[in-house]
Design a protein around this motif. Structure first.
Motif: not given
Length: 878
Positions: A467-476, A507-513, A532-536
């Motif tokens: 949250g502090a880095r504005s990254l989208d962190l979620r699970w499915e 991952t500087p921006t985007g998401s980690v799912v 564990v997929a990131d957009t880094g």
């Protein structure tokens, strides 16, 4: 001296053959004669048996006719009595006939006719009825006595005839039954006799066949005897060759008799043992070769095998004649004769002294390596503890510093210090984990777990950072993934935590799912893939192979820019292999990276709870549902300050004790929701304090105890839990981990409300302020109702309590005291509740003398509550 001539031996052999033939013929004649004699005897006995059966049947038939004659004479007599006028002469004649038949029927031999003693007794009874009652009445009619009554006599005769008719019927049934049984037995005997005759015939035929075969066998044996002589000559030649081989081999060869005494040894034996052949023959090998360090168990094993006539393979330390020790591998096999009896034992002994010396050196090297590993583990444990203790202060105090008003430059320095501390903590954890796996100390457990809850709780640990880095962190989680699987949830979580941390770092921006996908249907087992997929930043394809190497980074610039030891992914791969799975990576520079963990897991029905998927977490996990009263047992002042600050941030009330002794005293003074217990403390450590708390308070009566320690080696958590602790937090303590742990143990806390200190307790037996705090604004109307219920219920419990104390039933006393404690807390009878709790503790310690004193005090306090309720509540109408 010349030997016998060949023709003399032949003549002797022919004489022996003639004698054998004569003996065989005599045996056959005797066998035939005895068989024929037995056959004639059996035939004669069978004929006599058939004749006897016929005679017996005639006698039985004659006796049966007697019963019929009795009936007929009785009927005839009755007919004469009923005539008008009565023919007295004829009546007298038939009276005599009936009397004669009656006497015949009652004779003992009629038992065979009637078939049972019961019927014979009945026949004799009927004869007595005739003689005593009926015959005198008939005689009176014959002589013309005035009071004679023909009609009465007719009735008596009718009854007698009916009873004889019944007797005859039952006798006929018995006779047929007995006759059938006798006939069957006779037939069976006749059949046995015939079968015996057939058997004798078979025996006779078999004897003839045997005789013929014996004659043929005799001839064959004569030929075989000659052949055996020839083979014996050849065998002697072979034995001489084998003796030469045994003498030339380097292995020691020993031949003993059936009792284990030496008969022959080869040259190698005399050369190695220094015993000559003459010194060895007649002795047992153990007599010569065993010494002070020969293993008694092996000696006993050899003796047992020799006694049983079995072979064996052993290794044993022997001694030469001059006392030099040497090791041998001994193989012993028995030699059997044609009858299967042991005649000799052959032992082959191979010198293995050099091999044993090598094994001893290897064993010493292994022990040295194990000692080195233990020293390494001790060093790591010590260094971990020594580093974590000040590190706890660094991370905790910098966190506290960041909560204060700081300039931008000061905040930057504080954040840099805290990040460095967290980096150092990660380094320590990775080194410890890698060391544990390298030394083979990794232990796995297998129990049911919820995949959805696992991912949800793991994501929550990183929510603040994301949250502090504005990254989208979620699970499915796919719907096809089973609700409950069986495996090592802790190790799976450890892999996923490493992969999420790795993804967030790059991952500087985007998401980690984080995803969980089913690779097959859920039957008894299911293949599941965790991704564990990131957009880094991604990883170049030519450098993917280096990812899972220990202490390796993609390149040096990455290490300098992002930090890390290069151990995280190596640990993940080792854990995946230990779990029976595999880990892989797919990446593209500039587009991101996907790590996948494939596991084949058992499907469990232990939990059917399905959590919704697709949650996005952008904040800290929910806080504690209520404020907890926490006892912090910690000796280090800095750690005390850090822990109290973290607990205050979570909204909990904290008391501090400096060691285990102070912690136990604090628990005796008041109740707590949870105890945070340091392990290493002066005067009394945390493990000892935990054991004493469990012993004094008993199972379920003490608050949850959470270990708070800098020890973080493999097995520490299990050791602390085995000592009686309910949870484990490693230093340095982090806010998220502390919140999660307290949320888990707080729901099972033994104490749900803390009584006020003695100094602030009200003078009355009911704390109305505490009651108001407990029950809210509606407490005024509720107090009277609850007190009425409490007093009514407590009276019955107090009576049961008196009975349990009188019966010295400690378990019942503890149970009742526990119930009174809970109910009194609801009406804020704090003093009464504390006394009940003291009573429960006394009962659990089986101190029933103290319990009796406490019960007397309880009665006094109960009377005070009753009086207070009548005056303050029921009378006043409060």
């Amino acid at each position: 001296m010349p030997g016998p001539r060949p023709h003399d031996d032949a003549g002797s052999g022919r004489l022996d053959d003639r004698r054998a033939r004569v003996a065989l013929v005599v045996a056959i004649v005797l066998l035939l004669g005895s068989t024929m004699f037995l056959g004639v005897t059996l035939w004669s006995q069978t004929r006599a048996l058939e004749t006897s059966v016929s005679v017996t049947e005639d006698i039985v038939d004659a006796n049966v006719r007697t019963l019929g004659q009795v009936q007929r004479e009785i009927l005839r007599l009755r007919s004469i009595v009923g005539e008008e006028p009565v023919d007295r002469a004829e009546l007298d004649l038939h009276r005599g006939f009936v009397g004669q038949r009656m006497r015949e029927v009652s004779l003992p031999y009629q038992l065979q006719t009637l078939g049972s003693q019961e019927l014979l007794d009945e026949a004799q009874e009927l004869a007595e009825v005739w003689a005593d009652d009926i015959e005198p009445a008939v005689s009176a009619i014959v002589v013309g006595t005035p009071d004679a009554d023909p009609s009465r006599v007719a009735l008596l005769l009718e009854g007698l005839e009916l009873r004889f008719n019944d007797l005859a019927s039952r006798a006929e049934i018995n006779r047929k039954s007995n006759a059938g049984q006798a006939n069957s037995a006779t037939i069976e005997q006749l059949g046995d006799a015939r079968r015996m005759l057939v058997g004798l015939g078979v025996v006779l035929a078999g004897s003839l066949v045997f005789s013929a075969l014996a004659f043929l066998g005799w001839r064959r044996f004569d030929r075989q005897r000659a052949d055996a002589g020839n083979r014996l000559v050849a065998l002697n030649r072979d034995l001489r060759k084998l003796s030469l081989v045994a003498s030339a081999t380097d292995n020691m060869v020993v031949i003993t008799d059936a009792q284990g005494r030496i008969e022959w040894v080869n040259d190698a034996f005399t050369r190695v043992t220094e015993f000559t052949v003459e010194e060895s023959v007649g002795k047992e090998p153990g007599e010569l070769l065993q010494g002070p360090d020969s293993d008694p168990a092996v000696v006993a094993e050899m003796a047992a095998a020799l006694t049983a006539g079995d072979g064996f393979n052993v290794e044993i330390l022997n001694y030469t004649r001059s006392g030099q020790p040497y090791w041998v591998a001994v193989e012993v096999q028995p030699v059997l004769d044609d009858a299967g009896a042991v005649t000799n034992f052959i032992a082959v002994e191979r010198d293995i002294t050099e091999r044993k010396r090598d094994e001893e050196e290897l064993r010493r090297a292994k022990e040295s390596a194990e000692e080195t590993a233990r020293e390494k583990a001790d060093f790591l444990a010590s260094m971990s503890h020594e580093i974590r203790t000040p590190l706890n202060a660094v991370i905790g105090l910098t966190g506290m510093l960041l909560d204060t008003q700081l300039s931008s430059e000061q905040r930057h320095y504080a954040e840099t210090a805290r990040n460095s501390g967290n980096l150092l903590l990660g380094l320590i954890n990775n080194v410890l984990n890698f060391s544990a796996m390298e030394s083979g100390q990794l232990e796995l457990e297998s129990r049911p777990f919820d995949v959805r809850a696992l991912l949800r709780d793991t994501i929550a640990l990183f929510a603040e950072d994301a949250g502090a880095r504005s990254l989208d962190l979620r699970w499915e989680v796919d719907e096809d993934v089973a609700p409950s699987l069986v495996g090592d949830e802790t190790r799976i979580r450890q892999i996923i935590v490493n992969l999420i941390a790795n993804g967030l770092k790059f991952t500087p921006t985007g998401s980690v799912v984080v995803r969980a996908r089913a690779l097959g249907a859920a039957t008894d087992r299911q293949a599941v893939r965790f991704e564990v997929a990131d957009t880094g930043i991604g990883i170049p394809s030519d450098r993917l192979a280096r990812l899972f190497r220990p202490f390796s980074q993609v390149d040096a610039s990455t290490s300098r820019k992002y930090g890390g030891t290069g151990l995280g992914l190596a640990i993940c791969q080792q854990l995946a292999t230990a779990l029976g799975g595999a880990i892989d990576v797919d990446s593209e520079v500039g587009r991101g990276t996907t790590f996948s963990l494939d596991l084949d897991l058992e499907v469990s029905t232990a939990s059917e709870v399905v959590m919704p998927s697709g949650d996005t977490v952008a904040a800290l996990p929910p806080g504690q549902a209520r404020s907890l009263r926490v006892l912090l047992v910690e000796d280090d002042p800095v750690n005390q300050l850090v822990a109290m600050h973290l607990l205050e941030r979570l909204g909990h009330v904290t008391d501090v004790a400096g060691n285990g002794i102070e912690g136990i005293e604090a628990l005796r003074r008041r109740s707590y929701d949870v105890v945070l217990m340091d392990v290493h403390m002066p005067e009394m450590d945390g493990l000892t304090a935990t054991q004493l708390i469990r012993e004094e308070w008993g199972p379920g009566a003490h608050p949850p105890i959470v270990a708070l320690t800098a020890n973080a080696l493999e097995g520490d958590r299990e050791r602390f839990l085995a000592a009686g602790m309910d949870g484990y937090i490693s230093k340095p303590v982090r806010l998220e981990e502390l919140a999660t742990t307290l949320a888990g143990v707080g729901t099972t806390s033994a104490a749900t409300r803390e009584p006020e200190p003695e100094s602030t307790r009200p003078s009355g037996p009911i704390d109305t302020a505490a009651f108001a705090a407990l029950h809210g604004d509606e407490h005024t109307d509720l107090l009277g109702d609850l007190l009425l219920l409490f007093l009514d219920n407590a009276r019955g419990l107090m009576r049961s309590l008196d009975e349990a104390v009188a019966a010295r039933d400690a378990a019942q006393v503890a149970q009742i005291a526990h119930r009174l404690t809970g109910s009194s807390r609801y009406v804020a009878a704090e003093g009464f509740a504390d006394t009940c709790r003291d009573l429960e503790l006394s009962a659990r310690r089986h101190d029933l003398d103290q319990a009796a004193t406490t019960v007397a005090d309880l009665h006094r306090q109960f009377d005070q509550i009753d009086e207070w309720a009548r005056v303050e509540v029921f009378t006043s109408g409060r």
